[in-house]
Structure formats: structure tokens, C-alpha cells
Design a protein around this motif. Structure first.
Motif, PDB file in Angstrom:
ATOM      1  N   THR A 106       0.844  -1.199   0.000  1.00  0.00           N
ATOM      2  CA  THR A 106       0.000   0.000   0.000  1.00  0.00           C
ATOM      3  C   THR A 106       0.876   1.245   0.000  1.00  0.00           C
ATOM      4  N   VAL A 107       0.562   2.169  -0.882  1.00  0.00           N
ATOM      5  CA  VAL A 107       1.177   3.506  -0.868  1.00  0.00           C
ATOM      6  C   VAL A 107       0.158   4.461  -0.273  1.00  0.00           C
ATOM      7  N   ILE A 125       2.872   7.717  -9.936  1.00  0.00           N
ATOM      8  CA  ILE A 125       1.966   6.567 -10.022  1.00  0.00           C
ATOM      9  C   ILE A 125       2.556   5.495 -10.933  1.00  0.00           C
ATOM     10  N   TYR A 128       5.497   3.687  -9.216  1.00  0.00           N
ATOM     11  CA  TYR A 128       5.123   2.708  -8.188  1.00  0.00           C
ATOM     12  C   TYR A 128       4.563   1.435  -8.816  1.00  0.00           C
ATOM     13  N   PHE A 137      -3.467   2.264  -3.428  1.00  0.00           N
ATOM     14  CA  PHE A 137      -3.247   3.676  -3.120  1.00  0.00           C
ATOM     15  C   PHE A 137      -4.315   4.149  -2.143  1.00  0.00           C
ATOM     16  N   LEU A 139      -5.020   7.869  -0.545  1.00  0.00           N
ATOM     17  CA  LEU A 139      -4.591   9.271  -0.542  1.00  0.00           C
ATOM     18  C   LEU A 139      -5.644  10.135   0.132  1.00  0.00           C
ATOM     19  N   LEU A 184      -5.146   7.413 -12.189  1.00  0.00           N
ATOM     20  CA  LEU A 184      -5.158   6.081 -11.581  1.00  0.00           C
ATOM     21  C   LEU A 184      -5.832   5.057 -12.492  1.00  0.00           C
TER      22      LEU A 184
END
Length: 217
Positions: A106-107, A125, A128, A137, A139, A184
């Protein structure tokens, strides 16, 4: 991350926790439901978590309760506060420049992704995905639905004489929700978004596996 922001981090470090607690009138609306939002972010992370821009460690402390955490922070001042608060290693780096990590599931980032220009967000993006194969992701950040809604917020801040906030709104690279969604989705993600307060949206993106490509939480 652009170097001019480093001076902002230096100034922010000593006052950041006071601001997120709601004691700075100019930024009160930015941090409405701050603690609850961080709790929600922590619920969405999975596996080994890479957090970019840990700041003073408020989200990190929640993630550490249930997950291995790799913590990255570019500001020396904020990094030291986080180290003292968390008692863990916080590594120097930013969204585009960081040590090699073999596994990231997970970022995550809160109140930080907007420091990248849109072209840099897109680069991050892709980077990664290339390195860790579609990590999740999560955020949490200030975003706007349209140029009109962005201008409405700026006008509201001006009407309230929030000069520092107006300066931030005109200087930083706050994205449009459609831009983040498109970036994304173009990289193979399902995207779920929800607005959490006047400024802040939560974005949760997972690898596309067919079916509906996006929905609102």
C-alpha cells in the motif's frame, strides 16, 4: 518534490500539530474531522505500507498499530519530530526519490500529494506500478471538483481575510478529482473517492479486476 516547498515545511514543522488540532483559524476548515479521517485511512491500508510525507507522524502512529511501515519524509524538521514521536526510523526522501524497497503493498499519503505537479503525480503513479505491481493507493488530500469550485474556495478564504490560506491555494498544486481519477484508472486501478470536508477528499484505488471501474464511496 519541488525544493521551494522545503521552506514551507521548515515553517510548518513547529506549528503543524497545533493547526491540525483546530487552533489555527485560517486552517480550521482544512482539518475538520482530522482525527477521524486518519483513522479511516488506517483502516484502508493493507500489508506492508509505504507512507510518503509522514510529517509529524500522526497517520504513521495509527498504521504502526497493525502494519509494517516504511516512513519517508523530506523535511529534516518534520522528520525529527516524527522520529521522536514514533520511535522508528523515518527515512529521507520524497514521492519521486527514495531508497529501494523490495515489497510495498500500500502507498499512502495524507495532506502531501499536492506538492507534486500533475505531471509529477502521473510519473509517481507509473513509477510505483512499475516497481511494486499495482500497490493499493490510499490518498487523503485537498482536491477540487472543478475550476469553479476551486475559485469558490479562494473567494471564501479572501472574504474571511485568510491571507496565508489564499497564498497556499494559489501556490500549491491541488489537483482536480477528475485528474486524479483519470491518472489512476489509466494505470489499471478501480478508484473510489469521497469528500470528507470542505477541502479534503479520500481516494482509495485498487488494481482493476474487471467490472465497474469506479464508484463513489
Amino acid at each position: 518534490m519541488n525544493l521551494p516547498f522545503m521552506d514551507i515545511f521548515k515553517d510548518w514543522a513547529k506549528d503543524y500539530d497545533t493547526a491540525v488540532e483546530g487552533h489555527d483559524e485560517q486552517y480550521h476548515e482544512v482539518f475538520v474531522e482530522y482525527e477521524q479521517m486518519l483513522d479511516e485511512v488506517a483502516l484502508h491500508v493493507e500489508g506492508t505500507v509505504l507512507e510518503f510525507g509522514v510529517g509529524t507522524g500522526n497517520l504513521s502512529s495509527r498504521i504502526l498499530k497493525g502494519h509494517p511501515l516504511i516512513a519517508i519524509e523530506p523535511s529534516p524538521e518534520m522528520r525529527q519530530i516524527a522520529i521522536d514521536k514514533l520511535g522508528i526510523e523515518v527515512q529521507e526522501g520524497d514521492f519521486l526519490r527514495y531508497p529501494d524497497f523490495s515489497q510495498v503493498d500500500t502507498v499512502v499519503s495524507s495532506y502531501a500529494f499536492h506538492h507534486l505537479k500533475d505531471s509529477e503525480k502521473e510519473t509517481a503513479i507509473r513509477q510505483y506500478v512499475g516497481e511494486w505491481g499495482h500497490p493499493k493507493f490510499v490518498l487523503l488530500d485537498t482536491m477540487f471538483e472543478s475550476p469553479a469550485s476551486r475559485q469558490d474556495i479562494i473567494d471564501w478564504a479572501k472574504a474571511n481575510s485568510y491571507s496565508d490560506l489564499v497564498e497556499d491555494l494559489n501556490r500549491e498544486y491541488y489537483p482536480y478529482t477528475t485528474t486524479i481519477r483519470s491518472m489512476l484508472e489509466a494505470n489499471g486501478y478501480n478508484v473510489m473517492m469521497t469528500q470528507k470536508n470542505k477541502f479534503v477528499w479520500l481516494v482509495v484505488a485498487t488494481k482493476y479486476r474487471g467490472g465497474i471501474t469506479h464508484e463513489n464511496i
